[in-house]
Design an enzyme around this catalytic site. Structure first.
Site, mmCIF file in Angstrom:
data_model
loop_
_atom_site.group_PDB
_atom_site.id
_atom_site.type_symbol
_atom_site.label_atom_id
_atom_site.label_comp_id
_atom_site.label_asym_id
_atom_site.label_seq_id
_atom_site.Cartn_x
_atom_site.Cartn_y
_atom_site.Cartn_z
ATOM 1 N N HIS A 287 0.834 -1.205 0.000
ATOM 2 C CA HIS A 287 0.000 0.000 0.000
ATOM 3 C C HIS A 287 0.870 1.256 0.000
ATOM 4 O O HIS A 287 0.616 2.199 -0.748
ATOM 5 C CB HIS A 287 -0.919 0.016 1.223
ATOM 6 N N HIS B 273 1.081 -3.918 9.204
ATOM 7 C CA HIS B 273 2.450 -3.712 8.743
ATOM 8 C C HIS B 273 3.319 -3.178 9.868
ATOM 9 O O HIS B 273 2.854 -2.407 10.718
ATOM 10 C CB HIS B 273 2.502 -2.717 7.583
#
Length: 238
Positions: free
Chosen positions: A151, A200
């Site tokens: 992302h 993440h």
């Protein structure tokens, strides 16, 4: 080190300033990515990663993110700006706009930049194969490898590339600053949202930002090189 810097400055003195700074940015970014990757592979980033992840959670209950349900929903909306669906929509919209504005070469460059970023992300995820964070529960579904953050990488590639390309197509400085500023802010929000959601590690995001910045810089320089040769459309008055 001083001698190396002096020689680099002498070489840069005979080059276009933007090109020279772009080379420095790409080389520096490459070094930074390799340094982050080395820390991750060696496990030396664990303490930093875990500390930052826990900053976004309730100390008494790691399942609860700071801010409550309303903030969680907002963050999910922000993280979608770096997802495949939104990135594809933004890219297609930019390509169609450029084609309608008779800037077909620029449209192709935007498309290739985004597709290239996706390939870079997928290849590196498969290579490093880092598991997702387990220290905190994930607040949304996440699959595949964790390093680097796809992302964050795609957001940087897409928004910075489009921003840089559009900035080169206007002549007013304030418009250039506005366009690039919006691109940077969106890129940063996407990265931070991935950490907040627990999908993440911070080093994943930093690596994604770094790679995205490198790729966007290279694409911007390719656009400038092609423009000087009449292969990409010139700037417009605004």
């Amino acid at each position: 080190m001083r001698e190396l810097i002096r020689r680099a400055w002498e070489v840069g003195a005979g080059m276009d300033r933007v090109v020279f700074l772009s080379i420095i940015a790409v080389v520096g970014g490459g070094w930074l990515f390799l340094a982050i990757a080395d820390e991750v592979v060696e496990g030396e980033s664990a303490r930093f990663d875990e500390a930052v992840l826990l900053m976004f959670r309730n100390p008494e209950n790691p399942e609860d993110a700071i801010g409550g349900p309303e903030i969680e929903e907002l963050i999910r909306d922000l993280t979608a700006l770096g997802g495949v669906a939104i990135i594809s929509l933004v890219t297609i919209s930019a390509v169609v706009f450029l084609i309608m504005d008779r800037k077909g070469h620029a449209a192709v460059l935007v498309l290739l930049a985004t597709v290239g970023g996706q390939l870079i992300s997928s290849g590196l995820k498969a290579y490093y194969d880092r598991p997702r964070p387990e220290i905190v529960p994930h607040l949304m579904h996440a699959a595949r490898g964790s390093f680097p953050s796809g992302h964050s990488l795609l957001a940087a590639v897409t928004y910075l590339t489009i921003g840089a390309l559009l900035a080169q197509m206007v002549t007013q400085r304030r418009l250039k600053v506005f366009i690039l500023g919006v691109a940077v802010i969106i890129t940063m929000m996407v990265g931070v949202s991935r950490i907040y959601l627990g999908v993440h590690y911070p080093t994943d995001v930093l690596a994604g930002w770094t790679l995205g910045f490198i790729w966007a810089t290279l694409c911007a320089q390719v656009a400038q090189w092609l423009r000087q040769r009449g292969m990409v459309e010139q700037a417009i008055d605004a």
